[in-house]
Design a protein around this motif. Structure first.
Motif, mmCIF file in Angstrom:
data_model
loop_
_atom_site.group_PDB
_atom_site.id
_atom_site.type_symbol
_atom_site.label_atom_id
_atom_site.label_comp_id
_atom_site.label_asym_id
_atom_site.label_seq_id
_atom_site.Cartn_x
_atom_site.Cartn_y
_atom_site.Cartn_z
ATOM 1 N N ILE A 173 -26.511 30.323 -8.886
ATOM 2 C CA ILE A 173 -24.917 30.385 -9.538
ATOM 3 C C ILE A 173 -25.731 30.042 -10.790
ATOM 4 O O ILE A 173 -26.937 29.434 -11.020
ATOM 5 N N GLU A 174 -24.986 30.628 -11.602
ATOM 6 C CA GLU A 174 -25.213 31.160 -13.266
ATOM 7 C C GLU A 174 -24.910 30.717 -14.291
ATOM 8 O O GLU A 174 -25.551 29.540 -14.947
ATOM 9 N N SER A 175 -23.022 30.202 -14.416
ATOM 10 C CA SER A 175 -22.887 28.778 -14.894
ATOM 11 C C SER A 175 -21.887 27.850 -14.326
ATOM 12 O O SER A 175 -20.668 27.517 -13.673
ATOM 13 N N PRO A 176 -23.323 26.863 -13.875
ATOM 14 C CA PRO A 176 -22.683 26.153 -13.096
ATOM 15 C C PRO A 176 -21.429 24.544 -13.854
ATOM 16 O O PRO A 176 -21.724 24.986 -14.913
ATOM 17 N N VAL A 177 -20.509 24.299 -12.843
ATOM 18 C CA VAL A 177 -19.612 23.140 -13.401
ATOM 19 C C VAL A 177 -19.567 22.233 -12.572
ATOM 20 O O VAL A 177 -19.992 22.131 -10.903
ATOM 21 N N THR A 225 -15.936 19.403 -15.102
ATOM 22 C CA THR A 225 -16.337 19.951 -16.778
ATOM 23 C C THR A 225 -17.781 20.784 -16.546
ATOM 24 O O THR A 225 -18.185 21.973 -16.037
ATOM 25 N N THR A 226 -18.122 21.756 -18.189
ATOM 26 C CA THR A 226 -18.704 22.852 -17.974
ATOM 27 C C THR A 226 -20.373 22.153 -18.581
ATOM 28 O O THR A 226 -20.974 22.850 -18.203
ATOM 29 N N ILE A 227 -20.700 21.181 -18.821
ATOM 30 C CA ILE A 227 -21.286 20.667 -19.037
ATOM 31 C C ILE A 227 -21.516 19.392 -18.291
ATOM 32 O O ILE A 227 -21.294 18.910 -18.007
ATOM 33 N N TRP A 249 -14.077 26.725 -6.663
ATOM 34 C CA TRP A 249 -15.472 27.505 -7.142
ATOM 35 C C TRP A 249 -16.792 26.737 -6.508
ATOM 36 O O TRP A 249 -16.463 26.105 -5.387
ATOM 37 N N ASN A 281 -23.475 20.671 -6.813
ATOM 38 C CA ASN A 281 -22.512 20.475 -7.671
ATOM 39 C C ASN A 281 -21.457 18.752 -8.421
ATOM 40 O O ASN A 281 -20.804 18.412 -8.917
#
Lengths: 134, 420
Positions: free
Chosen positions: B304-308, B379-381, B271, B275
């Motif tokens: 990046i569109e959906s960061p982790v 995490t996704t948030i 990935w 972050n």
């Protein structure tokens, strides 16, 4: 890791296939983890024990033992009520490594059916099983 | 396939519990056990066989430009607070990314000369990184040499390591003079000019790097395979009086977790490399849409569109979960992530909400830690330091806290002179 011939497997206790030991004194069964289990787990850092008064069937999970390497569940060698737990393990879980059959015991059980002890293995059988696996 | 390091026979003959790690047969721990090994690197010294790791030599005009293009660290701005360029005798941590911004491997790059570098990478990654660099080189005169299994490596880590090492060095005063964290001297190849800088008492040349993977003061020693066992035994002999303990992979893992250091292909991976706690390994981000240099994988990182998010955590006791089966839940019971690393740092404990280490000078009286679980979550948030989450595995639920640091009072960055 210990070789099979280095394992401390006393003659006066019985063993489960998951490497718990159980010993009958009067009408109480004391239980713990055998030398093979503690050696496989390596340094034990945490023990989650049941409360006195909890009841479990034979083969049910009654405790969780955590080593640096893994979390391992302990299974009731015989069904019954927990009447005592080894509170010394809270501060010194390494007793399971150093004295698995003495200070490192886990629980005392008031068994529902003492004849369940007959299903457990003696030392010679445990050794045969280990040699078969090893 | 199962490979052995030059120290395999020693491990097997000294109670090493041998397991397969990557392609190698390595000790997980020795007779002392993981806990003692872990503590030894914090209170005295631990000795680690890291010969399974690989190294790649990049040599020739244009080497700097090749690495500057392929490595995340800005080699023109990476040394010290003033962010000066890399110089000979310094090494820096970073990663090689693919075009998607994912990690091929992390590495420490050593500048031998302005036209010669060594990239130290993980076990089994020598040919991968060498191939990657070869594919991206623009100057045909650059030579790339994979030293997999052609180099031995021993790490000595812990507050006694400078004293122990000084017993086997031919010239400890000169070697220890001005050797900052992440700098090195010497060379393992006796034909190299630098090999004169660091020699052991018997004349063996080594590359001595003030770095490591435990968070504690110490050195990584690079030496030819045929000399590795001899150097290991010299260190064990010299270290006996200081309580040196051979350490296996398990304590290496728990020590590095407590020191907030990532394991490649576990805490960093496919990935996007963003972050996470190791953003110092990326070039400075001047604005939201630019870095201070261009590098392979950068474009993907900027889109990046959906960061982790990768976050360090610490528990309230030693209880762990398995990384395969457990999930991260928020306080409402929503699944918000997975666990990358979960281990127990046996040297730490909580007292009045604060983490202390056995090495903390201000630890409470009679402090005997039971250890705390720690590691990294994905995490996704985004979560802030101090936030609580729950690790859930089957019936077990373990509350943990997001933190910015784990084991306090580590020694890696302290002044070497205080330990001689």
């Amino acid at each position: 890791m210990k070789e099979i011939n280095e394992l401390n497997l006393p003659d006066d206790v019985r063993y489960t296939k998951d490497h718990e030991w159980a010993k009958v004194t009067g009408d109480v069964v004391k239980a713990g983890l055998d030398d093979y289990a503690q050696d496989q787990l390596s340094d034990i850092v945490f023990v989650e024990l049941p409360e006195p008064g909890d009841t479990f069937g034979k083969g049910e999970v009654f405790a969780t033992v955590e080593s640096v390497k893994a979390v391992s569940e302990c299974y009731m060698p015989v069904g019954g009520e927990i009447i005592a737990v080894n509170s010394k393990l809270e501060d010194d879980p390494g007793l399971i490594n150093t004295r698995p059959y003495e200070d490192g015991w886990l629980v005392e059980i008031k068994p529902d059916d003492l004849t369940e002890m007959d299903d457990l293995m003696d030392k010679a059988t445990v050794l045969k099983v280990l040699e078969g696996n090893g | 396939m199962s490979k052995k390091t030059p120290l395999f026979k020693w491990h097997a003959g000294h109670g090493g519990n041998i397991v397969s790690f990557g392609d190698y047969q390595m000790p997980l721990w020795y007779e002392a056990g993981v806990k003692k090994e872990h503590l030894s690197a914090i209170t005295s010294a631990g000795l680690f066989d890291t010969s399974h790791m690989a190294a790649v030599i990049v040599k020739g005009t244009g080497s700097f430009e090749l690495l500057q293009r392929c490595f995340t660290r800005d080699l023109n701005a990476c040394i010290g607070k003033e962010k000066s360029p890399i110089v000979s005798g310094r090494c820096v941590y970073g990663a090689f990314l693919n075009e998607n911004g994912g990690v091929i491997d992390d590495a420490i790059i050593y500048q031998i000369t302005p036209d010669e570098y060594i990239a130290v990478v993980n076990a089994g990654m020598g040919n991968v990184v060498a191939g990657h660099l070869d594919a991206h080189k623009e100057d045909a005169s650059i030579t790339i040499t994979d030293l997999t299994d052609k180099l031995g490596k021993i790490d000595i880590q812990g507050p006694m390591s400078p004293k122990i090492l000084s017993k086997i060095l031919n010239n400890p005063e000169t070697v220890f003079d001005n050797i900052a964290y992440f700098s090195f001297k010497g060379h393992f190849d006796s034909t190299s000019l630098q090999s004169q800088q660091v020699k052991l008492l018997d004349g063996t040349p080594v590359l001595l790097s003030r770095s490591g993977y435990t968070g504690e003061i110490g050195f990584e020693i690079f030496v030819l395979p045929e000399s590795t066992l001899k150097v290991w035994e010299m260190l064990m002999d010299a270290g006996e009086a200081f309580g040196i303990t051979p350490c296996g992979l398990a304590s290496r893992d728990s020590l590095r977790s407590g020191a907030v250091l990532p394991l490649s292909h576990q805490d960093i991976g496919e990935w996007p490399y963003l972050n996470h706690p190791w953003e110092f390994a990326l070039p400075q981000r001047d604005q939201e849409n630019s870095f201070s240099k261009n590098f392979l994988g950068m474009d993907a990182l900027l889109k990046i569109e959906s960061p982790v998010f990768t976050l360090p955590f610490v528990g309230n006791d030693p209880r762990k979960v398995s990384t395969e089966h457990a999930v991260v839940m928020d306080d409402k019971g929503n699944k918000i992530g997975t666990i990358l690393t979960c281990t127990t740092d046996m040297a730490i404990g909580k007292h009045n909400g604060r983490i202390y280490s056995i090495a903390s000078p201000d630890k409470p009286e009679g402090f005997t830690p039971r250890g705390l679980s720690c590691g990294f979550l994905k995490t996704t948030i985004a979560l802030n330091s101090g936030q609580s989450v729950v690790l859930k595995e089957g019936k077990r639920t373990i509350p943990v806290t997001i933190v910015s640091d784990i084991r306090p009072d580590r020694t890696a960055r302290k002044k070497l002179n205080d330990f001689i």
